[in-house]
Design an enzyme around this catalytic site. Sequence first.
Site, mmCIF file in Angstrom:
data_model
loop_
_atom_site.group_PDB
_atom_site.id
_atom_site.type_symbol
_atom_site.label_atom_id
_atom_site.label_comp_id
_atom_site.label_asym_id
_atom_site.label_seq_id
_atom_site.Cartn_x
_atom_site.Cartn_y
_atom_site.Cartn_z
ATOM 1 C CG ASN A 188 -24.413 -14.378 -11.514
ATOM 2 O OD1 ASN A 188 -25.007 -14.147 -9.804
ATOM 3 N ND2 ASN A 188 -24.791 -14.874 -12.180
ATOM 4 N NE ARG A 189 -22.904 -11.110 -4.860
ATOM 5 C CZ ARG A 189 -21.463 -9.938 -4.217
ATOM 6 N NH1 ARG A 189 -21.391 -10.734 -2.780
ATOM 7 N NH2 ARG A 189 -20.666 -10.183 -5.223
ATOM 8 C CG MET A 225 -11.507 -3.671 -4.796
ATOM 9 S SD MET A 225 -13.372 -4.099 -4.014
ATOM 10 C CE MET A 225 -14.668 -4.096 -4.920
ATOM 11 C CE1 TYR A 273 -3.923 1.548 0.083
ATOM 12 C CE2 TYR A 273 -3.122 3.318 1.619
ATOM 13 C CZ TYR A 273 -4.276 3.077 0.790
ATOM 14 O OH TYR A 273 -5.277 3.702 0.884
ATOM 15 C CG ASN A 283 -21.170 -5.790 -3.272
ATOM 16 O OD1 ASN A 283 -20.447 -5.622 -3.698
ATOM 17 N ND2 ASN A 283 -20.401 -6.723 -2.408
ATOM 18 C CG ASN A 337 -15.312 2.743 3.914
ATOM 19 O OD1 ASN A 337 -14.299 2.848 3.142
ATOM 20 N ND2 ASN A 337 -15.571 1.724 4.835
ATOM 21 C CE LYS A 361 -23.481 -9.985 9.617
ATOM 22 N NZ LYS A 361 -23.803 -9.839 11.095
ATOM 23 C CB VAL A 414 -16.160 2.809 -0.840
ATOM 24 C CG1 VAL A 414 -16.559 4.059 -1.571
ATOM 25 C CG2 VAL A 414 -15.121 3.063 0.450
#
Length: 399
Positions: A225-226, A299, A85, A201, A175, A388, A204
């Site tokens: 998709n999930r 990501m 980072y 989802n 966020n 979470k 942010v």
Amino acid sequence: MLTSLARRCIRAPRVVPIPQGRSLSASPATAAARAIVYSGNGNPSEVLSVLTFPDLPPPPTNTLNVQFLLSPINPADINVIEGVYPSKPKLNGNLTTSGLGSQQDPVFVGGNEGLARVSALGSGVEGLQEGDWVVMKTPQVGTWRTSANVKPGDVLKVPSADKLTPVQAATLVVNPPTAWNLLHDFVQLSEGDWVIQNGANSAVGQCVIQVAAAKGYKTINLVRNRSDLPILQQRLRELGATEVLTYDELAQDGIRDKIKSWTNGKDIKLGLNCVGGPDTTRMARFLGKDAHLVSYGAMSKAPLSLPTSLFIFKNLTSHGFWQSRWYADHSLEEQQSMLRTLTELMANGKLLAPDHEIASIRGSDSDEVASEHIRSMVEGITSGQYGKKVLLQFESDEA
């Protein structure tokens, strides 16, 4: 740890629900001074350890001591520990006088975001008092610990703190501000204007949905998709999402006509990207004339590739955004003004706390046992076992 917190035990470190309201503002038993540290970059499940250090002395002039109440574990925190980072922490050799954490053997303290209570003020500190809630604005202060001595410029006082839950305050500076600035710093949007975003989802992404809904903006939100897609779509719509699509649906024939029917042919002015790769390329094709594409993450770890035609024929403008840079470039007054706006949205129920779990480091555990616990927890987070946001809390010996 507060006795008023209901507990449920899982594999250590234990995770407990946290109540609404300012229950953490009472004076809890103080945990022994501890920090989650590492000596060098690497796999967090291997390099992290828990270190007990002496209690802080009274704060020197123009500094303050703070007691951390809750500290989120964000994906960027993991990347910092891995060494990938761009924001780098500084070695700390002031935790102990000898051994790990000393000048001879300094360490990094994990964590970038966190809610703390002012526990003591040095002479010359103005605008704060003991008991105030503060959040960290200086990057990589090291929030995964019980207490720290910091400078006034390292913190922002939480406005209207009595109206917030501890979790809302603990997650206030990364966020929600990112979402706010993404929606306000690049395009002048009006009620009824459209925004398209991927990673909808994400933490942010969910903030973007809620802030946009509060402002009257409409959003098209892209997700993977999930198996539980209908549940996720319903959740995002409850937050204020106008439409929710999968990346697969975005690639289907006829989707352009469907999106035009949603927008009544109105150009989409703003695209928000935290994914990169082909999915972002596809999303960008749905932006209208003079639109802006803002990237704040990657990501997929794939490059951002945009067709030249979007720049030539649609006059697309592409930006990068980093919230840490925003704080560095804006005045204290601007920062506080933004936080006041966000806390007002939170207090009015228009910006909810993220789904979360509280992970407690037991005060009764030795440093060795606590180190095993934190490594196991971080390994679980990186492998997706936690659905979470996880926030750290240090328990007192009496908990």
